[in-house]
Write an enzyme that holds these catalytic residues in place. Structure first.
Site, PDB file in Angstrom:
ATOM      1  N   ARG A  15       0.820  -1.201   0.000  1.00  0.00           N
ATOM      2  CA  ARG A  15       0.000   0.000   0.000  1.00  0.00           C
ATOM      3  C   ARG A  15       0.862   1.263   0.000  1.00  0.00           C
ATOM      4  O   ARG A  15       0.955   1.969  -0.994  1.00  0.00           O
ATOM      5  CB  ARG A  15      -0.950  -0.011   1.210  1.00  0.00           C
ATOM      6  N   ASP A  16       1.535   1.520   1.113  1.00  0.00           N
ATOM      7  CA  ASP A  16       2.292   2.754   1.256  1.00  0.00           C
ATOM      8  C   ASP A  16       3.470   2.812   0.292  1.00  0.00           C
ATOM      9  O   ASP A  16       3.939   3.892  -0.065  1.00  0.00           O
ATOM     10  CB  ASP A  16       2.784   2.890   2.701  1.00  0.00           C
ATOM     11  N   HIS A 207       5.051   3.926  12.918  1.00  0.00           N
ATOM     12  CA  HIS A 207       5.284   3.914  11.468  1.00  0.00           C
ATOM     13  C   HIS A 207       6.328   4.988  11.163  1.00  0.00           C
ATOM     14  O   HIS A 207       6.048   6.185  11.283  1.00  0.00           O
ATOM     15  CB  HIS A 207       3.952   4.215  10.767  1.00  0.00           C
ATOM     16  N   HIS A 209       9.225   6.721   8.590  1.00  0.00           N
ATOM     17  CA  HIS A 209       9.879   6.903   7.289  1.00  0.00           C
ATOM     18  C   HIS A 209      11.356   7.201   7.539  1.00  0.00           C
ATOM     19  O   HIS A 209      11.717   7.849   8.523  1.00  0.00           O
ATOM     20  CB  HIS A 209       9.217   8.039   6.513  1.00  0.00           C
ATOM     21  N   CYS A 240       6.068   9.933   0.557  1.00  0.00           N
ATOM     22  CA  CYS A 240       4.886  10.705   0.933  1.00  0.00           C
ATOM     23  C   CYS A 240       4.808  11.881  -0.036  1.00  0.00           C
ATOM     24  O   CYS A 240       5.623  12.803   0.041  1.00  0.00           O
ATOM     25  CB  CYS A 240       5.008  11.196   2.375  1.00  0.00           C
ATOM     26  N   ASN A 249       9.457   4.160   3.645  1.00  0.00           N
ATOM     27  CA  ASN A 249       9.408   3.595   4.986  1.00  0.00           C
ATOM     28  C   ASN A 249      10.693   2.834   5.275  1.00  0.00           C
ATOM     29  O   ASN A 249      11.434   2.455   4.366  1.00  0.00           O
ATOM     30  CB  ASN A 249       8.233   2.622   5.099  1.00  0.00           C
TER      31      ASN A 249
END
Length: 307
Positions: A15-16, A207, A209, A240, A249
């Site tokens: 996803r990310d 979470h 990054h 992002c 990440n």
């Protein structure tokens, strides 16, 4: 160091990670990667998101992936949602866990949604009710709780206000998401220690990054404060789009290697994850941000030397 004996990792690369790629991976390739992650031992995986396909075309096939993968015993396959429509899409395709998000940056939230973070969370009440009516679990996340490019460091009382707003609508699982990559270890330790003490009823996720190379140090600081649930992305994939200079990440294999060498159990096969990350890199046609893909595991070097 007061490190935990075991931790839980949520793999968010599908996803990310993939949502930031220019090229869209075919659905079948995503399913193969998802199957590989399950086989490697992940018990929590963020499969995709139910955002507007026009806004995030890379996630347009999330519904189809859920229909094709079905229920996987013992594995939580979660997805990000923006609103009530996201809950309905989740129900229609068989998704059993969804996550809402709000920004701790008041300026960012006001610019994008014309609401304060607390007002955004208050609006999630209908999502919570709908999710419960469909038997869907729901969690929340707070982006940029440590700092943002607009305000700098976020005061703890502002983060607390968002947490309390989440509790008010019935959400008791929350992720603190350093999307801006601006967190530092002492700040992470202090915030994690604070929220664990003040909100013991909440299940916490972290979470990070790796924008400025501090994600691993931040994970260790969070572990020192008692946290045991972390997001990571295989290959270090991600970013992002609305944060200047944002990187991906923290790499899953990098976190697994640190845990392996530190005696922290994850229940995940690092060798299989490394193979998946290499496969992902080939599929995308570009390098990714992973120390282990570049250098290999420490124990592999020792074994080679002994041979």
């Amino acid at each position: 160091m007061k490190l935990p004996s075991s931790v839980t990792l949520c793999e968010v690369g599908l996803r990310d990670g993939l949502q930031n790629e220019k090229e869209q991976l075919p659905t079948q390739k995503k399913l193969e990667l998802l199957g590989g992650l399950i086989d490697a031992g992940f018990r929590v995986i963020e499969v995709g998101s139910f955002m507007n396909p026009n806004a995030v075309p890379q996630m347009a096939d999330t519904d189809e992936i859920y229909r094709l993968i079905g229920d996987v015993q013992g594995v939580e396959l979660r997805a990000l949602i923006p609103n009530l429509r996201g809950v309905q899409r989740a129900a229609d395709c068989g998704c059993k866990k969804v996550k809402l998000n709000v920004s701790a940056s008041r300026q960012h939230n006001l610019k994008n949604l014309n609401m304060t973070p607390e007002e955004s969370v208050a609006g999630f009440a209908s999502c919570v009710q709908a999710a419960e009516s469909h038997g869907i679990e729901i969690s929340g996340s707070i982006s940029m709780p440590f700092a943002s490019p607009w305000e700098g460091r976020i005061p703890q009382e502002e983060v607390d206000a968002i947490i309390q707003a989440y509790l008010k609508v019935g959400i008791t699982e929350i992720s603190l998401s350093d999307a801006s990559g601006m967190a530092v270890p002492n700040q992470v330790f202090d915030m994690c220690a604070h929220v664990r003490e003040v909100y013991p009823q909440i299940s916490w996720w972290l979470h990070f990054h790796n924008t400025r190379g501090l994600a691993m140090a931040n994970i260790l600081a969070a572990m020192e404060a008692g946290m045991t649930q972390f997001d990571s992305s295989f290959g270090g994939l991600g970013g992002c789009p609305f944060v200047p200079g944002a990187a991906g990440n923290i790499s899953t294999e990098d976190v697994l290697h640190m845990c392996e060498e530190s005696g922290i159990d994850t229940g995940i096969d690092i060798v299989k994850v490394i193979a998946l990350s290499r496969q992902l890199r080939q599929l995308l046609g570009h390098d990714t941000d992973s120390y282990i893909l570049r250098a290999g595991r420490s124990r592999d070097l020792i074994q080679t030397s002994n041979d």
